[in-house]
Enzyme design. Sequence first.
Site, PDB file in Angstrom:
ATOM      1  N   SER A  58      44.148  30.856  41.533  1.00 40.86           N
ATOM      2  CA  SER A  58      43.326  31.487  40.492  1.00 40.86           C
ATOM      3  C   SER A  58      42.437  32.630  40.943  1.00 40.86           C
ATOM      4  O   SER A  58      41.846  33.319  40.115  1.00 40.86           O
ATOM      5  CB  SER A  58      42.449  30.429  39.811  1.00 40.86           C
ATOM      6  OG  SER A  58      43.207  29.689  38.888  1.00 40.86           O
ATOM      7  N   SER A  78      43.335  31.814  36.843  1.00 44.86           N
ATOM      8  CA  SER A  78      42.332  31.694  35.816  1.00 44.86           C
ATOM      9  C   SER A  78      41.176  32.681  35.908  1.00 44.86           C
ATOM     10  O   SER A  78      40.480  32.891  34.911  1.00 44.86           O
ATOM     11  CB  SER A  78      41.771  30.275  35.855  1.00 44.86           C
ATOM     12  OG  SER A  78      41.026  30.075  37.051  1.00 44.86           O
ATOM     13  N   LYS A  90      31.922  34.147  37.283  1.00 46.55           N
ATOM     14  CA  LYS A  90      32.916  33.391  36.519  1.00 46.55           C
ATOM     15  C   LYS A  90      32.205  32.255  35.777  1.00 46.55           C
ATOM     16  O   LYS A  90      31.368  31.562  36.357  1.00 46.55           O
ATOM     17  CB  LYS A  90      33.976  32.828  37.479  1.00 46.55           C
ATOM     18  CG  LYS A  90      35.167  32.162  36.779  1.00 46.55           C
ATOM     19  CD  LYS A  90      36.231  31.695  37.792  1.00 46.55           C
ATOM     20  CE  LYS A  90      37.450  31.084  37.109  1.00 46.55           C
ATOM     21  NZ  LYS A  90      38.496  30.655  38.067  1.00 46.55           N
TER      22      LYS A  90
END
EC number: 6.3.5.7
Lengths: 499, 497
Positions: free
Chosen positions: B187, B163, B83
């Site tokens: 998330s 997210s 990420k």
Amino acid sequence: MSNYRIHGATGDWEIVVGLEVHAQVTSNAKLFSGASTQFGAEPNTQVSLVDAAMPGMLPVPNRECVRQAVRTGMAIEAEIHKWSRFDRKNYFYADLPQGYQISQLYHPIVGKGALTIEADEKAGIPEDRTIGIERIHIEQDAGKLMHDQHPTMSYVDLNRVGVALMEIVSDPDMTSPAEAGAYVRKLRAILRYVGSCDGNMEEGSMRADVNVSVRRVGDTELGTRTETKNVNSVRFVMQTIEHEAQRQVNVLEDGGTIVQETRLFDPGTGTTRSMRSKEDAHDYRYFPDPDLLPLELDDEFLEACRASLPELPDAKRLRYENELGLTPYNARELTADVEVFARFETLLGETASAIGKPEAKVATQVANWALSVAPGVVKSLGDEADVSHGTAARQAAILKMQDAGEISGGQAKEIYEIVLKTGREPDEIADTEGLKQVSDTGAIEAAIDAIIAGNGDKVEQYKGGKDKLFGFFVGQTMKAMQGKANPAVVNQILKDKLG
Amino acid sequence: MPRTENDFTQLGIREIRDGVAGGDFTAREVAESLNAAVEAATSLNAFIVTTPEKALEAADATDAARAAGKALGPMAGVPIGMKDLFCTNGVQTTAASHILEGFIPHYESTVSANLWAAGAGMLGKLNLDQFAMGSSNETSYFGNVSSPWRKAGSNAPMSPGGSSGGSSSAIAARLCPAATGTDTGGSIRQPAAFTGICGIKPTYGRCSRWGVVAFASSLDQAGPMARSVEDCAIMLGAMAGFDPKDSTSLDAPVPDWFGNLDADMRGKKVGIPREYRMEGTDQAILDSWDRGAEWLRDAGAEIVDVSLPHTKYALPAYYIVAPAEASSNLARYDGVRYGLRDLPDGAGLQDMYAATRAAGFGDEVKRRVMLGTYVLSAGFYDAYYTQAMKVRTLVQRDFDAAFEQCDVILAPTTPTASFPLNSLNDDPLTMYLNDVFAVPASLAGLPAMSVPATLTEDGLPLGLQIVGRAMDEQSVLNAGLAIEQRAGFTAQPEKWW
């Protein structure tokens, strides 16, 4: 209370002063990063990723800074909070990379304490005063902007970013510039005794925010205060207060009101000027720093802090008075600073062992020497003096000769002069340079006999009750002995012979 | 699905590392296969940058280590996605924001460093909601991420959740076997649920936050996302550990979660929180929740009702605490030292701040910075922040009380299945509601995971959430495994990208 008053056109005013002193914690590393704290390094060479607030960087508290704050709190006999917490003070400025300063608003590490400033008639402090200390908290310093490096741009030096500061907040307990000056000096002495701050105001290790308000004598409510930021010497603190109090009185007597505001001190003119008023004050949006856990101190840590404290100024001063028999003045002067008492205690030890008497028996002699005689000699020599020659052992040797009556006070000074100029040994100087008193009663008696014989009239007058003439005979004898006679011996023989 | 020659995209962490260790194939073959899959899937927009050379480099190192007879790490030969919230040495790190575009750290986050040390390699940096703020992956400066899943009979691009939407999309599309995620208020779990994969947010403090771009420090927690519970257990073991550089890091040994996986739930109690039965929750979600309870009962667990009475206050409290922290954490993006600087002609410092931040932050980031600034302001602090922190304490106490009666809590991960991109953009409150089931565990710092349960009638995945006691990731993983074994979730999105 001092009797410091500002005599206005409409009456007398008294002043109320509180100080927030920022003291840089003595520590090799910063409060939340491992970067060095050394003063005077090239710009931006002592900046870690944390200090530069790179993405994802996190603060880790430096235990040494915490320890020093706790020791400082103990030195002012303050409450030590076993549970404290760091808060973020948010504002934007180019010298503040994180966009917030990590500080302690809500739960400071040190709570209420106090320090005592001693009476000093000459300075206008008629009696001892206890000044309350509201709190001590630890926080990060900011960097430094440099506006003179480029015609249109400002440069920023992050070396100081994150350096640990203690903010020491007094109660509004001071009532004169002299008291504020004494407070800063006393606080500085304590910090230096404890070793938690070097107290070097020129390098910015210690600076004060000065809060001043005025009120009519007899009023009990506090007036509106102003805060003058970053004042960096004792003299400037006092000047700030004098100027600011007078300014406020002028404003009020002209029918104006005092605006709560932040001001700056200009050392060039000794005046203060407005920086920003409360209306455009920042909203710092304080909140607990979520990157840090609360600071929890255990008993073991606190005990270790307490055990590491040295004898503090007040205790030392009282010991000097009560155990060493020094005058209050000497005791205060000798305990005012770390270097002074350290030199004194070394010399006292050397002298006592050289003479073979307990310290208390020689303390007064050593104190007078250390506070007045020796500095006088150094001062009179100016550049000729090499103070490194004046070791404690050599000074003790001089004091020993003086104690034994071998040299006079004047000779002691002369010998010390030669010591400082040349580094020679006092005993050798006394012998070689003829700087010794004559205690040989035969020689002194002979000289006195000659003087009595040559001054029959004066002898009669003396015997007739004119006691003052005794000094004349002493003077004549010393003159005849070229100043080298032991005065005590001279006095004794004269008394015997004159009856 | 059978593996075709040189296609390693279906394999999970365990299969890859065991296959490499056993000499069935080389790490390089795996990396090449996944690099190709990543390269062919640009239409998903899951990656901000790809780093095929990093994947090959790590693979070659694993192959060389194996050839030399050296011990291999628990992730040896496994290429993963990272990420783009984790700082990676020498590789652009943006948090999906224009303000950090072009920012190349010269340091490596602790979690990514742990993974590389365990033998993993990096396929690239995964897209996300900007600064991890979002629940749909529509706030990235680098464009929306599409889920590989589509509603039956529709070509409308669907949200992969957020997210960690680049992570969920890439894993579901078989571009990587696993990826890192971060979870501040759901998330990891919500995108995992939207895309039919697993993801676990461990106990707050298990994974170091050092080197992870901060959103809300008291909530941010990294965790693994993968296609199976056991892969999550392996990867979490590689990510976690005490880090003296993070003051909030847990100074506790990392258990052998993978080695201790056990789907036998006999003697365990599973709590069903009655307050999670909320209005507006899809019937399909409620049905899957019931199925989940049945599966766990089948695995031997006793199902008990529990109460988490402050649940309804959790989301509002979260949307005070998280923006408050974010407003402060994001102050460092000021154009002074790195990242974007917008310096209009004749501008002073304040103008530069305003221009830089106006140009650099996206709308959702600005919204949260303003929210956070507001709730911390003088005169509002007590009404908002202090109150929210009280709620946070009450939510934590709810869980403490519930865990007196049960070992884990079972709940839906989300109130709905995935939704089409651009369908909720104008409605931030509805968007925020996506995290209503996820946020309480975040506020309480508890381990929580999402595992795939079923498909909706439209063919979209639904997840179930398991929340455990602090430090008890094992029970969460075990319950997840029990569900996984019974759900038999094998559905995959049909390839269109």
